[in-house]
Design an enzyme around this catalytic site. Structure first.
Site, PDB file in Angstrom:
ATOM      1  N   SER A 278     -60.402  11.447 -26.042  1.00 50.38           N
ATOM      2  CA  SER A 278     -59.236  11.027 -25.280  1.00 50.38           C
ATOM      3  C   SER A 278     -58.758   9.685 -25.810  1.00 50.38           C
ATOM      4  O   SER A 278     -59.415   9.054 -26.629  1.00 50.38           O
ATOM      5  CB  SER A 278     -59.567  10.942 -23.804  1.00 50.38           C
ATOM      6  OG  SER A 278     -60.158   9.683 -23.537  1.00 50.38           O
ATOM      7  N   LYS A 279     -57.626   9.272 -25.285  1.00 47.23           N
ATOM      8  CA  LYS A 279     -56.990   8.037 -25.736  1.00 47.23           C
ATOM      9  C   LYS A 279     -57.910   6.826 -25.681  1.00 47.23           C
ATOM     10  O   LYS A 279     -57.843   5.941 -26.507  1.00 47.23           O
ATOM     11  CB  LYS A 279     -55.807   7.766 -24.790  1.00 47.23           C
ATOM     12  CG  LYS A 279     -54.474   7.723 -25.477  1.00 47.23           C
ATOM     13  CD  LYS A 279     -53.398   7.536 -24.437  1.00 47.23           C
ATOM     14  CE  LYS A 279     -52.220   6.827 -25.056  1.00 47.23           C
ATOM     15  NZ  LYS A 279     -51.045   6.782 -24.222  1.00 47.23           N
ATOM     16  N   ARG A 280     -58.750   6.795 -24.657  1.00 49.37           N
ATOM     17  CA  ARG A 280     -59.566   5.610 -24.438  1.00 49.37           C
ATOM     18  C   ARG A 280     -60.843   5.603 -25.265  1.00 49.37           C
ATOM     19  O   ARG A 280     -61.543   4.608 -25.317  1.00 49.37           O
ATOM     20  CB  ARG A 280     -59.929   5.493 -22.951  1.00 49.37           C
ATOM     21  CG  ARG A 280     -58.775   5.040 -22.086  1.00 49.37           C
ATOM     22  CD  ARG A 280     -59.088   5.249 -20.620  1.00 49.37           C
ATOM     23  NE  ARG A 280     -59.448   6.632 -20.334  1.00 49.37           N
ATOM     24  CZ  ARG A 280     -58.556   7.616 -20.209  1.00 49.37           C
ATOM     25  NH1 ARG A 280     -57.280   7.367 -20.338  1.00 49.37           N
ATOM     26  NH2 ARG A 280     -58.945   8.850 -19.965  1.00 49.37           N
ATOM     27  N   ASP A 281     -61.175   6.715 -25.914  1.00 47.77           N
ATOM     28  CA  ASP A 281     -62.438   6.760 -26.644  1.00 47.77           C
ATOM     29  C   ASP A 281     -62.399   5.872 -27.875  1.00 47.77           C
ATOM     30  O   ASP A 281     -61.351   5.707 -28.500  1.00 47.77           O
ATOM     31  CB  ASP A 281     -62.768   8.206 -27.043  1.00 47.77           C
ATOM     32  CG  ASP A 281     -63.216   9.019 -25.848  1.00 47.77           C
ATOM     33  OD1 ASP A 281     -63.982   8.469 -25.035  1.00 47.77           O
ATOM     34  OD2 ASP A 281     -62.784  10.176 -25.713  1.00 47.77           O
TER      35      ASP A 281
ATOM     36  N   PHE B  73     -48.607   5.578 -29.330  1.00 48.25           N
ATOM     37  CA  PHE B  73     -50.016   5.648 -29.680  1.00 48.25           C
ATOM     38  C   PHE B  73     -50.137   6.550 -30.896  1.00 48.25           C
ATOM     39  O   PHE B  73     -49.558   7.630 -30.903  1.00 48.25           O
ATOM     40  CB  PHE B  73     -50.740   6.263 -28.472  1.00 48.25           C
ATOM     41  CG  PHE B  73     -52.222   6.336 -28.589  1.00 48.25           C
ATOM     42  CD1 PHE B  73     -52.996   5.220 -28.306  1.00 48.25           C
ATOM     43  CD2 PHE B  73     -52.848   7.507 -28.944  1.00 48.25           C
ATOM     44  CE1 PHE B  73     -54.378   5.284 -28.389  1.00 48.25           C
ATOM     45  CE2 PHE B  73     -54.228   7.584 -29.032  1.00 48.25           C
ATOM     46  CZ  PHE B  73     -54.997   6.457 -28.751  1.00 48.25           C
TER      47      PHE B  73
END
Ligand code: GLU
Length: 447
Positions: free
Chosen positions: A219-222, A14
């Site tokens: 965070s990663k999902r934002d 990522f």
């Protein structure tokens, strides 16, 4: 002093937007000072590393145009570094770490502990002179007080982050460590290691974090957290680069759209802002619009054709002149290329559904004879050109005693299926007489 900086990501699969910005700031500083930009993949944690995870980083940097200047020569033809050099991989440098650990052991600066090697951390407070944050005096925390020493080599032989990070900064003659503020808490350990190796520490510049618009931690999902999502969402790399520059740095005159050349000229560490940067999607979209408008034609066509292809539409089946004329009517009308297939897909398919709100508003009984009259006026035109179409529509409206809009809306819906889009007269000209009239006929059956 010749500046040498590095971007040192751990491959996690990522590339966080904060990491991409760290890479960019290092690259900008190297370009601004005529220094060297190094890419170092911190992949000593074998359990977490994979080739795919490295590709995410390399693809991201390539997409942003951040080329690195040195590294081991590689046969990999896709390595974008200068002179075919790939990045440095820490996993290929283990002999160095071993040698350095032995040196520390022999000088009593490290010791064996349950099969591992621990570093003797200095007990006195450490002064961090940070170019962004200012002077920070770091004392041992209460927990560290009990046992300030830390593992540098695990019992299975794996060298640990603090150790390899510092050894490589020494071996690579790094002069400035520019990295996220989350690493400030590691810096005292790093400085102690530099001291132990008898090497003066580099300059540090810890850059503030990127937060969500509401101030929460990203965070990663934002939305916007992953660099990969920007290419997938149809953003232009130059817009993203410009946007990233503004996340934590600002030229003195507060201008926002800056060419890369200008940014390189102006970029400097003292102007990095101290407060956390908030992610501003609207500003990114605005920059995207700015850069889209000024794209060179060839690049615009190329990106557009890709966007259609990603949506499963093959524009190559159409004559090149038709594709270009169609795309010319879309210039400056949309923000990200991802919007293009729904904005202008009607050029490349004859079967489409009509927007249902449009049907309710515009395909109403009293519009049927109006649309028919307009169709006949269009059919009678000598040349099916935008100015002629406009004149015909306006005079038909006058004859019917209605405003032009009363004809424009059902006609657009008939020709495109949409309630908004490129200029009606221009899109009809591009579609041409045959397609335009056929689409009006098809719509007339819907009333
Ligand atoms: N591998 C570390 C990270 O990805 C690098 C930290 C540094 O730049 O020194 O966060």
């Amino acid at each position: 002093m010749k500046v040498r900086v590095r971007f040192a990501p751990s491959p996690t699969g990522f590339l966080h937007i904060g990491g991409a910005r760290t890479a960019l700031f290092n690259w900008l500083y190297a370009r601004h000072t005529g220094g060297t930009f190094i890419l170092r993949i911190e992949d000593t944690d074998a359990a977490r590393n994979s080739l795919e995870a490295v590709s995410v980083i390399l693809d991201g940097l390539r997409w942003l145009g951040l080329d690195w200047d040195e590294g081991p020569v590689t046969a990999d033809a896709t390595a974008p570094g200068k002179g075919n050099c790939g990045p440095y991989f820490q996993s290929q440098r283990t002999a160095n770490y071993q040698r350095r650990v032995e040196a520390l052991l022999s000088r009593g600066l490290a010791y064996q502990h349950e099969g591992a090697v621990k570093f003797k951390m200095q007990r006195e407070p450490v002064l961090i002179k940070d170019l962004v944050v200012g002077d920070v005096i770091r004392k041992l925390t209460d927990r560290e007080e009990a046992d300030p020493d830390f593992v540098i080599l695990r019992s299975d032989g794996q060298p640990m982050f603090h150790l390899v990070n510092v050894i490589d900064d020494i071996e690579m003659d790094v002069t400035h460590v520019i990295r996220g503020e989350d690493h400030l808490s590691n810096t005292a350990k790093h400085i102690a290691l530099f001291n132990a190796f008898g090497v003066p520490p580099p300059h540090y510049a810890h850059i503030p974090l990127i937060l969500n618009a509401d101030g929460s931690k990203m965070s990663k999902r934002d939305k916007g957290a992953s660099l990969t999502s920007y290419a997938a969402d149809g953003f232009l790399p130059e817009a993203v680069v410009n946007y990233l520059c503004l996340l934590g740095w600002s030229p003195k005159d507060n201008r926002e759209k800056l060419s890369l050349a200008e940014t390189i000229e102006r970029f400097d560490l003292p102007q990095i802002l101290r407060h956390n940067a908030r992610f501003d999607y609207e500003k990114l979209l605005w920059l995207q619009g700015e850069y889209s408008r000024s794209l060179a034609d060839d690049r615009f066509y190329e990106l557009a054709v890709h966007a259609f292809a990603r949506a499963g539409m093959d524009t190559n089946k159409f004559p090149l002149a038709y594709v270009k004329a169609a795309l010319d009517t879309c210039k400056g009308k949309f923000k990200t290329f991802q919007e293009l297939p729904s904005y202008a897909g009607f050029y490349f398919k004859n079967e489409f559904d009509y927007n249902s709100d449009g049907v309710k508003k515009d395909f109403i009984p009293e519009n049927k004879s109006r649309l028919q009259k307009l169709r006949d006026a269009f059919a009678g035109l000598d040349a099916f050109t935008a100015p002629n179409l406009e004149t015909a529509l306006k005079s038909t409206a006058t004859d019917l005693g209605v405003k032009a809009g009363v004809l424009v809306h059902p006609c657009r819906l008939a020709a495109t299926g949409n309630t908004a889009g490129p200029s009606l007269y221009h899109l009809l000209e591009v579609l041409g007489r045959e397609k335009s009239l056929a689409r009006m006929d098809r719509a007339l059956e819907r009333f």
